[in-house]
Design a protein around this motif. Structure first.
Motif, PDB file in Angstrom:
ATOM      1  N   THR A  20       0.831  -1.204   0.000  1.00 29.26           N
ATOM      2  CA  THR A  20       0.000   0.000   0.000  1.00 29.26           C
ATOM      3  C   THR A  20       0.865   1.253   0.000  1.00 29.26           C
ATOM      4  OG1 THR A  20      -1.600  -1.200   1.351  1.00 29.26           O
ATOM      5  CG2 THR A  20      -1.872   1.191   1.243  1.00 29.26           C
ATOM      6  N   GLY A  21       0.443   2.254  -0.756  1.00 29.17           N
ATOM      7  CA  GLY A  21       1.074   3.579  -0.700  1.00 29.17           C
ATOM      8  C   GLY A  21       0.022   4.604  -0.336  1.00 29.17           C
ATOM      9  N   ILE A  22       0.302   5.401   0.716  1.00 32.78           N
ATOM     10  CA  ILE A  22      -0.666   6.414   1.146  1.00 32.78           C
ATOM     11  C   ILE A  22      -0.113   7.801   0.842  1.00 32.78           C
ATOM     12  CG2 ILE A  22      -1.992   7.342   3.094  1.00 32.78           C
ATOM     13  CD1 ILE A  22      -1.393   4.692   4.557  1.00 32.78           C
ATOM     14  N   THR A  23      -0.903   8.591   0.124  1.00 36.20           N
ATOM     15  CA  THR A  23      -0.501   9.975  -0.146  1.00 36.20           C
ATOM     16  C   THR A  23      -1.720  10.885   0.010  1.00 36.20           C
ATOM     17  OG1 THR A  23      -1.121  10.078  -2.494  1.00 36.20           O
ATOM     18  CG2 THR A  23       1.065   9.180  -1.999  1.00 36.20           C
ATOM     19  N   PRO A  24      -1.464  12.155   0.274  1.00 35.39           N
ATOM     20  CA  PRO A  24      -2.584  13.083   0.164  1.00 35.39           C
ATOM     21  C   PRO A  24      -2.882  13.348  -1.304  1.00 35.39           C
ATOM     22  CG  PRO A  24      -0.577  14.291   0.699  1.00 35.39           C
ATOM     23  CD  PRO A  24      -0.206  12.822   0.653  1.00 35.39           C
ATOM     24  N   ALA A  25      -4.128  13.736  -1.596  1.00 35.26           N
ATOM     25  CA  ALA A  25      -4.448  14.287  -2.908  1.00 35.26           C
ATOM     26  C   ALA A  25      -4.654  15.779  -2.682  1.00 35.26           C
ATOM     27  CB  ALA A  25      -5.701  13.651  -3.477  1.00 35.26           C
ATOM     28  N   THR A  26      -3.985  16.589  -3.482  1.00 36.03           N
ATOM     29  CA  THR A  26      -4.085  18.040  -3.306  1.00 36.03           C
ATOM     30  C   THR A  26      -5.521  18.495  -3.553  1.00 36.03           C
ATOM     31  OG1 THR A  26      -1.841  18.182  -4.084  1.00 36.03           O
ATOM     32  CG2 THR A  26      -3.079  20.234  -4.024  1.00 36.03           C
ATOM     33  N   PHE A  27      -6.139  17.884  -4.540  1.00 32.84           N
ATOM     34  CA  PHE A  27      -7.573  18.099  -4.744  1.00 32.84           C
ATOM     35  C   PHE A  27      -8.116  16.927  -5.551  1.00 32.84           C
ATOM     36  CE2 PHE A  27      -5.439  20.323  -8.224  1.00 32.84           C
ATOM     37  CZ  PHE A  27      -6.236  20.138  -9.337  1.00 32.84           C
ATOM     38  N   ALA A  28      -9.410  16.914  -5.772  1.00 36.03           N
ATOM     39  CA  ALA A  28     -10.047  15.822  -6.525  1.00 36.03           C
ATOM     40  C   ALA A  28     -11.108  16.422  -7.425  1.00 36.03           C
ATOM     41  CB  ALA A  28     -10.657  14.817  -5.558  1.00 36.03           C
ATOM     42  N   ILE A  29     -11.425  15.683  -8.519  1.00 41.96           N
ATOM     43  CA  ILE A  29     -12.382  16.202  -9.504  1.00 41.96           C
ATOM     44  C   ILE A  29     -13.600  15.284  -9.542  1.00 41.96           C
ATOM     45  CG2 ILE A  29     -12.667  17.030 -11.876  1.00 41.96           C
ATOM     46  CD1 ILE A  29      -9.546  16.848 -12.120  1.00 41.96           C
ATOM     47  N   ALA A  30     -14.731  15.824  -9.092  1.00 42.34           N
ATOM     48  CA  ALA A  30     -15.933  15.006  -8.910  1.00 42.34           C
ATOM     49  C   ALA A  30     -16.401  14.356 -10.215  1.00 42.34           C
ATOM     50  CB  ALA A  30     -17.048  15.852  -8.309  1.00 42.34           C
ATOM     51  N   ASP A  31     -16.512  15.143 -11.272  1.00 43.95           N
ATOM     52  CA  ASP A  31     -17.047  14.620 -12.538  1.00 43.95           C
ATOM     53  C   ASP A  31     -16.271  13.434 -13.073  1.00 43.95           C
ATOM     54  OD1 ASP A  31     -18.999  16.455 -12.690  1.00 43.95           O
ATOM     55  OD2 ASP A  31     -18.123  17.655 -14.324  1.00 43.95           O
ATOM     56  N   TYR A  32     -14.993  13.415 -12.830  1.00 44.65           N
ATOM     57  CA  TYR A  32     -14.146  12.398 -13.435  1.00 44.65           C
ATOM     58  C   TYR A  32     -13.700  11.317 -12.441  1.00 44.65           C
ATOM     59  CZ  TYR A  32     -13.755  15.067 -17.779  1.00 44.65           C
ATOM     60  OH  TYR A  32     -14.024  15.702 -18.968  1.00 44.65           O
ATOM     61  N   GLY A  33     -13.898  11.548 -11.148  1.00 50.24           N
ATOM     62  CA  GLY A  33     -13.396  10.594 -10.161  1.00 50.24           C
ATOM     63  C   GLY A  33     -11.881  10.619 -10.063  1.00 50.24           C
ATOM     64  N   THR A  34     -11.322  11.795 -10.318  1.00 54.48           N
ATOM     65  CA  THR A  34      -9.862  11.944 -10.377  1.00 54.48           C
ATOM     66  C   THR A  34      -9.312  12.432  -9.045  1.00 54.48           C
ATOM     67  OG1 THR A  34     -10.037  12.531 -12.714  1.00 54.48           O
ATOM     68  CG2 THR A  34      -8.020  13.214 -11.574  1.00 54.48           C
ATOM     69  N   VAL A  35      -8.201  11.844  -8.608  1.00 59.35           N
ATOM     70  CA  VAL A  35      -7.465  12.426  -7.480  1.00 59.35           C
ATOM     71  C   VAL A  35      -6.189  13.045  -8.040  1.00 59.35           C
ATOM     72  CG1 VAL A  35      -8.394  10.929  -5.680  1.00 59.35           C
ATOM     73  CG2 VAL A  35      -6.353  10.204  -6.924  1.00 59.35           C
ATOM     74  N   VAL A  36      -5.819  14.199  -7.514  1.00 60.67           N
ATOM     75  CA  VAL A  36      -4.666  14.913  -8.047  1.00 60.67           C
ATOM     76  C   VAL A  36      -3.511  14.812  -7.055  1.00 60.67           C
ATOM     77  CG1 VAL A  36      -3.796  17.109  -8.919  1.00 60.67           C
ATOM     78  CG2 VAL A  36      -6.184  16.443  -9.331  1.00 60.67           C
ATOM     79  N   VAL A  37      -2.482  14.119  -7.497  1.00 62.85           N
ATOM     80  CA  VAL A  37      -1.303  13.896  -6.653  1.00 62.85           C
ATOM     81  C   VAL A  37      -0.251  14.905  -7.070  1.00 62.85           C
ATOM     82  CG1 VAL A  37       0.532  12.257  -6.095  1.00 62.85           C
ATOM     83  CG2 VAL A  37      -1.824  11.446  -6.421  1.00 62.85           C
ATOM     84  N   GLN A  38       0.279  15.608  -6.083  1.00 64.53           N
ATOM     85  CA  GLN A  38       1.282  16.617  -6.412  1.00 64.53           C
ATOM     86  C   GLN A  38       2.663  16.117  -5.988  1.00 64.53           C
ATOM     87  OE1 GLN A  38      -0.007  20.469  -4.951  1.00 64.53           O
ATOM     88  NE2 GLN A  38       1.915  21.371  -5.691  1.00 64.53           N
ATOM     89  N   PRO A  39       3.536  15.832  -6.977  1.00 66.03           N
ATOM     90  CA  PRO A  39       4.854  15.312  -6.615  1.00 66.03           C
ATOM     91  C   PRO A  39       5.705  16.375  -5.930  1.00 66.03           C
ATOM     92  CG  PRO A  39       4.401  14.987  -8.976  1.00 66.03           C
ATOM     93  CD  PRO A  39       3.379  15.937  -8.447  1.00 66.03           C
ATOM     94  N   THR A  40       6.163  16.056  -4.711  1.00 66.16           N
ATOM     95  CA  THR A  40       7.116  16.942  -4.033  1.00 66.16           C
ATOM     96  C   THR A  40       8.299  16.090  -3.591  1.00 66.16           C
ATOM     97  OG1 THR A  40       6.392  16.597  -1.766  1.00 66.16           O
ATOM     98  CG2 THR A  40       5.150  18.214  -3.066  1.00 66.16           C
ATOM     99  N   ASP A  41       9.202  16.694  -2.839  1.00 64.79           N
ATOM    100  CA  ASP A  41      10.369  15.917  -2.393  1.00 64.79           C
ATOM    101  C   ASP A  41      10.020  14.881  -1.335  1.00 64.79           C
ATOM    102  OD1 ASP A  41       9.968  17.585  -0.300  1.00 64.79           O
ATOM    103  OD2 ASP A  41      11.821  18.753  -0.569  1.00 64.79           O
TER     104      ASP A  41
END
Lengths: 167, 711
Positions: free
Chosen positions: A70-91
């Motif tokens: 398992t990998g756990i990350t926050p999603a910076t935001f999500a898009i309801a219409d598409y079911g998308t989670v937005v992962v923001q790559p940082t260090d």
């Protein structure tokens, strides 16, 4: 966040075959523990009062990433219409942690679920203009190149969204 | 191998797999865009953004260079394939292993071969590309490069190549094996090479549209990331990406969005596994693109986002795939533009004829490229380069305005109006001659007309002559006035549908005229004889001008002729708005008459068997005319089933050509499979001929049903 946005998000996730849990900041740790299949790797969660289960490895090596279930990350935001989670790559390694293990648990604040692509682009533009990157991740990794649809190729086979309400 | 042999082989070996995959994508596209409310607006926006970006390309390249360098990466503008390869090999000079995610631009420059010559082990990580690398084959599709191979096929290939302990069988086995094998290669790799779907000039951000996750790993696991992209991939601002993100997955594979759309502004902050700094190189490829920008025909190709919708929506492509319908690198309808631009006319000439101009790709293209026009205009250039040794056969007979060295088969079909006029004048002798054994042998030898095709039977009395010999209804008792356009087929061959049209229109209160008129130019245009087509268009516009000035409508039976007025005259006669605005397809016109309270009772009849299967002509579909015929027939009590096949495969002259006869029949058979009882109607003459020859069904024009109901 309007209830219908969360409803739409949930419906999109259901169509994609993504598991969904809604929780509160106080319930988040228990909810996370239930989502996790060990061994797990993760990156810090930026939500007040929410932290990763102790068993989760931070700053994993490549070997730890590949071993992790398992990998756990926050999603910076999500898009309801598409079911998308937005992962923001940082260090902290969100890109790798959300990609290598078979299971990705994305933790998103309810107030960060935007209704559609127009609102998503408002946020994306801000990230890119600041020199940042973002991954729109929608459902599991998939291919049809081997003669039928198969989930889980070079990315997670399963995705679980943990929505943290603001109350 | 002759062209006909090559096509026969592909129909047998790759056709089935290509058909099932492309049709799945195509149906998915229809479903997915139907749910997208702003579909048309998004396409318009995408088109505008691309037009603007290509217009300002030099400025955007300079801006991008600044942004990438400010972020800490480098930009290399490569003049051609050799230049790009040299730079990439240089960056990778210390590397032992390089992993790649799918890049068509990489295919274009054949970067794998070049890297291998430099002693670098290259591994394709996209599973489709991986299969091709093992098989040593070229991609057969822009998006899904191995769609020509079935699961069984891939299993045989990988079992033979890798000899695994347990033979691989299911798609899951194959995927798991490949992802483990490639996962190890990615771990070892020193350099990751990706393409880019879009590159944002303002921020230096790459957009990568993928589903497997291999591009994400290729860009993030090795310390060094090299991206190769054509210069046409530049987009001014980040916000400009939105329409493309909403359109690309839907257009390509029918997915609302792919699993991953990565917006990477490299060097990305993700820590490396070595602890070293990340390195990023962007290789922007010219390779003919800057010259394409200055070419009025090829410029539009640069708007292409390589989604493959033109291939998936193409009936010919659905049956043979990109190994026939493609050049050195690119596949499908848009490939003619790419190949002509980056590899040259010779490569485009090898497959350009497979575009029949059916236009089904036009509405499918997310950036609204007029792909049939690119194919036609490039065919014209190819014609001008061609040579022919049998000009004596047709000299003087075929009075076109194109150069004399044009391929004689194209010249025969391009001059169909003259052939039909002569055929009618000398009927029935001309029909006996053409259908006789020596006649067929001659047509096959001199013009490549396939002897297995039934030839059209010319009628001695033309529609114009028949009409002149009868009393039309007087204009003062009519509510409307219209010219029924006597296209060569309706005038000389299928005169009955013309007569039916006259009877139905008159009974609905239209004062009809059927004057002798020049051809629209459709026949020469389909052969790439643009000069001849333009002259026909001018003559016809001149001949119709007095009618249009007098306020008469122009009613067209053959949809391909109406498509000339509504689409192709944009290129041939851009000033001709009156014709575009006042011309109608026959059933569209009848629909309009009924909507304006024409007396529908004259068309009613009381019979029980009213089930019909309606196949709308490809160009009628593109012009969205199908609903009019359906609506009129339903008002008259018919139970109408419509077909899904994009095209009948006949496409005017295409099905007559010996090289393409078998492909044409294969496409027609797919259409005929859809027909299930009831009578069959079709509004295109080609479609009628094709369905009749394959199914032995008698196929009528919809207006003939209406005329029958009046009797």
């Amino acid at each position: 966040m309007a209830t219908d946005t969360v409803t739409a998000f949930r419906e999109s996730l259901r169509e994609l075959g993504v598991e969904f849990t809604r929780t509160t900041p106080t319930g988040a740790e228990d909810a996370l523990a239930e989502c996790v299949v060990e061994p797990a790797v993760g990156t810090p969660l930026p939500f007040d009062g929410v932290s990763l289960p102790e068993s989760v490895t931070l700053d994993p090596t490549l070997a730890e990433l590949e071993r992790a279930e398992t990998g756990i990350t926050p999603a910076t935001f999500a898009i309801a219409d598409y079911g998308t989670v937005v992962v923001q790559p940082t260090d902290a390694g969100e890109d790798s942690v959300s990609l290598h293990p078979d299971r990705h648990v994305a933790v998103v604040a309810e107030s960060d679920v935007v209704p559609g692509m127009t609102a998503a682009f408002d946020r994306l533009v801000t990230i890119a203009e600041a020199g940042g990157s973002a991954i729109f991740a929608t459902g599991p990794s998939a291919t049809a190149d081997m003669g039928a649809l198969v989930q889980g190729v070079h990315g997670p086979k399963e995705v679980h969204v943990l929505l943290v309400s603001d109350r | 191998m002759t062209r006909a042999d090559a096509i026969r082989k592909l129909l047998a070996t790759e056709g089935e797999s290509v058909a099932s995959n492309t049709r799945t994508f195509n149906e998915g596209r229809y479903d997915s865009v139907a749910d997208l409310e702003a579909y048309e607006e998004l396409k318009d926006r995408a088109r505008e953004i691309k037009e603007d970006a290509i217009e300002r390309l030099p400025e955007l390249i300079a801006q991008l260079r600044e942004s990438v360098e400010a972020n800490g990466g480098t930009v290399y503008l490569a003049e051609d394939a050799e230049d790009a390869n040299r730079y990439i090999a240089d960056v990778a000079s210390d590397a032992e292993v390089l992993v790649k995610s799918k890049t068509m631009t990489g295919e274009e420059i054949e970067v794998n071969d070049h890297l291998a010559e430099n002693g670098i082990d290259v591994y394709e990580t996209d599973l489709g590309e991986f299969v091709l690398q093992v098989a040593d084959e070229a991609p057969s599709h822009l998006v899904a490069p191995a769609i020509h191979r079935s699961r069984e096929d891939i299993a045989r290939l990988l079992n033979a190549h890798f000899d695994p302990e347990e033979p691989l069988e299911t798609a899951e086995d194959l995927t798991q094996f490949a992802s483990e094998y490639l996962g190890n290669r990615i771990r070892e790799a020193d350099v990751g090479l990706t393409g880019a779907n879009f590159v944002v000039a303002e921020t230096g951000t790459l957009a990568l549209v993928t589903s497997e996750g291999n591009a994400r790993k290729t860009a993030s696991v090795p310390d060094t990331h090299v991206a190769v992209a054509g210069v046409e991939k530049l987009i001014p601002r980040m916000a400009d990406l939105q329409p493309f993100v909403e359109l690309i997955g839907r257009s390509a594979t029918g997915q609302d969005i792919t699993s991953y759309v990565s917006f990477l502004t490299p060097p990305v902050e993700t820590p490396t596994f070595s602890g070293d700094d990340r390195e990023f190189h962007l290789v922007l490829l010219d390779n003919g693109r800057i010259a394409m920008r200055d070419d009025d025909v090829l410029r539009e190709t640069l708007y292409c986002v390589r989604c493959g919708a033109c291939a998936n929506s193409c009936a010919n492509f659905q049956h043979v795939g990109g190994h026939a319908f493609g050049g050195e690198t690119y596949t499908g309808g848009i490939a003619t533009g790419w190949e002509a631009g980056v590899h040259g006319l010779d490569s485009a000439a090898t497959f350009n004829d497979l575009c029949t101009g059916c236009s089904r790709c036009v509405n499918a293209c997310p950036v609204k490229i007029d792909i049939p026009w690119i194919n036609t205009a490039i065919r014209d250039r190819i014609n001008r380069e061609g040579a022919d040794g049998l000009e004596f056969v047709y000299r003087g007979l075929l009075p076109d305005d194109d150069p004399s060295n044009i391929d004689r088969q194209k010249r025969l079909f391009g001059n169909f109006s003259t052939v039909a006029r002569l055929g009618s004048r000398f009927a029935p002798v001309s029909n006996w001659m053409a259908r006789s054994e020596p006649g067929r042998r001659f047509l096959s030898w001199a013009f490549g007309v396939d002897p297995r095709r039934e030839l059209p039977q010319f009628q001695r009395e033309t529609l114009v002559e028949w009409f002149a010999g009868r009393d039309p209804i007087p204009a003062d008792v009519a509510t409307w006035e219209a010219v029924l356009y006597p296209d060569p087929y309706t005038n000389y061959v299928d005169v009955e549908r013309g007569k039916a049209a006259v009877r139905v229109l008159e009974s609905l209160g239209v004062a009809v005229r059927v004057p002798a008129l020049p051809p629209t130019g459709r026949a020469p245009l389909s052969q790439g004889m643009v000069g001849t087509a333009r002259n026909h268009a001018r003559e016809l516009a001149t001949a119709l001008a007095p009618h249009l000035d007098a306020g008469r409508d122009v009613v067209v039976v053959e949809p391909s002729d109406l498509a000339m007025f509504r689409r192709d005259y944009d290129h041939l006669l851009p000033e001709c708005d009156a014709l575009r605005e006042n011309s109608y397809e026959l059933l569209e016109y009848i629909y309009g008459l009924l909507a304006n309270e024409a007396n529908i009772d004259v068309l009613q009849r009381a019979e029980t068997d009213r089930q019909v299967t309606y196949h709308a002509h490809c160009q009628a579909r593109t012009l969205d005319l199908e609903p009019y015929t359906v609506a009129v027939l339903e008002r008259l009590g018919y139970d109408v089933v419509t077909t899904d096949a994009e095209c009948c495969g006949m496409a005017g002259s295409f099905g007559y050509k010996a090289d393409y006869y078998e492909l044409s029949v294969a496409v027609g058979e797919s259409l005929v499979e859809e027909i299930d009882g009831g009578s069959v109607i079709a509004n295109g003459v080609s479609c009628q001929e094709q369905i009749e020859s394959i199914s032995a069904e008698s196929v009528r024009h919809p207006v003939e049903l209406l005329a029958r109901d009046m009797e």
